[in-house]
Write a protein that holds these residues in place. Structure first.
Motif, mmCIF file in Angstrom:
data_model
loop_
_atom_site.group_PDB
_atom_site.id
_atom_site.type_symbol
_atom_site.label_atom_id
_atom_site.label_comp_id
_atom_site.label_asym_id
_atom_site.label_seq_id
_atom_site.Cartn_x
_atom_site.Cartn_y
_atom_site.Cartn_z
ATOM 1 N N UNK A 122 0.827 -1.204 0.000
ATOM 2 C CA UNK A 122 0.000 0.000 0.000
ATOM 3 C C UNK A 122 0.866 1.261 0.000
ATOM 4 N N UNK A 123 2.042 1.194 0.618
ATOM 5 C CA UNK A 123 2.964 2.332 0.621
ATOM 6 C C UNK A 123 3.450 2.638 -0.796
ATOM 7 N N UNK A 124 3.613 1.609 -1.612
ATOM 8 C CA UNK A 124 4.011 1.813 -3.011
ATOM 9 C C UNK A 124 2.912 2.575 -3.748
ATOM 10 N N UNK A 125 1.676 2.144 -3.570
ATOM 11 C CA UNK A 125 0.570 2.844 -4.218
ATOM 12 C C UNK A 125 0.473 4.282 -3.714
ATOM 13 N N UNK A 126 0.689 4.482 -2.431
ATOM 14 C CA UNK A 126 0.638 5.825 -1.871
ATOM 15 C C UNK A 126 1.702 6.725 -2.510
ATOM 16 N N UNK A 127 2.907 6.191 -2.739
ATOM 17 C CA UNK A 127 3.955 6.971 -3.413
ATOM 18 C C UNK A 127 3.493 7.408 -4.793
ATOM 19 N N UNK A 128 2.811 6.504 -5.521
ATOM 20 C CA UNK A 128 2.301 6.864 -6.853
ATOM 21 C C UNK A 128 1.259 7.963 -6.743
ATOM 22 N N UNK A 129 0.320 7.795 -5.835
ATOM 23 C CA UNK A 129 -0.790 8.736 -5.693
ATOM 24 C C UNK A 129 -0.279 10.121 -5.274
ATOM 25 N N UNK A 130 0.714 10.140 -4.410
ATOM 26 C CA UNK A 130 1.251 11.422 -3.947
ATOM 27 C C UNK A 130 1.995 12.174 -5.048
ATOM 28 N N UNK A 131 2.312 11.515 -6.148
ATOM 29 C CA UNK A 131 3.029 12.154 -7.250
ATOM 30 C C UNK A 131 2.129 13.054 -8.096
ATOM 31 N N UNK A 132 0.817 12.985 -7.882
ATOM 32 C CA UNK A 132 -0.110 13.842 -8.630
ATOM 33 C C UNK A 132 -0.957 14.634 -7.639
#
Length: 153
Positions: A122-132
């Motif tokens: 979930x932390x990986x997905x959060x890193x992606x989401x925080x990029x936008x």
């Protein structure tokens, strides 16, 4: 609903690295690489992890349903299930009660292993989401769904 203006096909002589398909594949490859790295430390593959996630949400899914949901063939799905069963993470009956489907369920160890690795994934997905910007996320999700639907027709 917002009307869409057709933009035409991408110019085949233009930079392919700016085509939608290329950029989607690049994002998918980056996600897969990050997940592979985290999951490897827990003795899991991406298809195995996806299977555990789905079984936690929908106990009793069949091999065919799991394969479709994890984007692998039924044969590959069966290999994934065998590996998870040998590791003691899932259980499924030796024979089907009716038809050919053998409902699959997580074992206690399967639930434990899933819980152990979820935060990292979930932390990986959060890193992606925080990029936008957060206000753009709903539109991105809707657009990705539209892209998939356009090719499924």
């Amino acid at each position: 609903m917002q009307e869409k203006t057709p933009t035409g096909s991408p110019d085949p002589t233009a930079d392919v690295t700016q085509h939608v398909g290329y950029l989607i594949k690049r994002a998918q490859a980056a996600l897969r690489g990050a997940m592979d790295k985290v999951l490897r430390a827990h003795g899991l593959t991406v298809p195995q992890y996806a299977t555990l996630e789905l079984l936690a949400l929908h106990p009793g899914m069949s091999n065919s349903d799991l394969a479709r949901a994890t984007f692998v063939t039924r044969q590959s799905g069966n290999v994934v299930l065998r590996g998870l069963q040998e590791a003691g993470l899932i259980t499924r009956p030796a024979t089907a009660n009716y038809g050919r489907a053998r409902p699959t369920r997580l074992t206690e160890e399967g639930h434990r292993r899933l819980a152990e690795v979820q935060a990292a994934v979930y932390a990986i997905e959060q890193r992606m989401v925080e990029a936008i910007p957060s206000q753009r996320l709903p539109a991105l999700l809707a657009d990705l769904d539209c892209l998939a639907a356009a090719l499924e027709e």
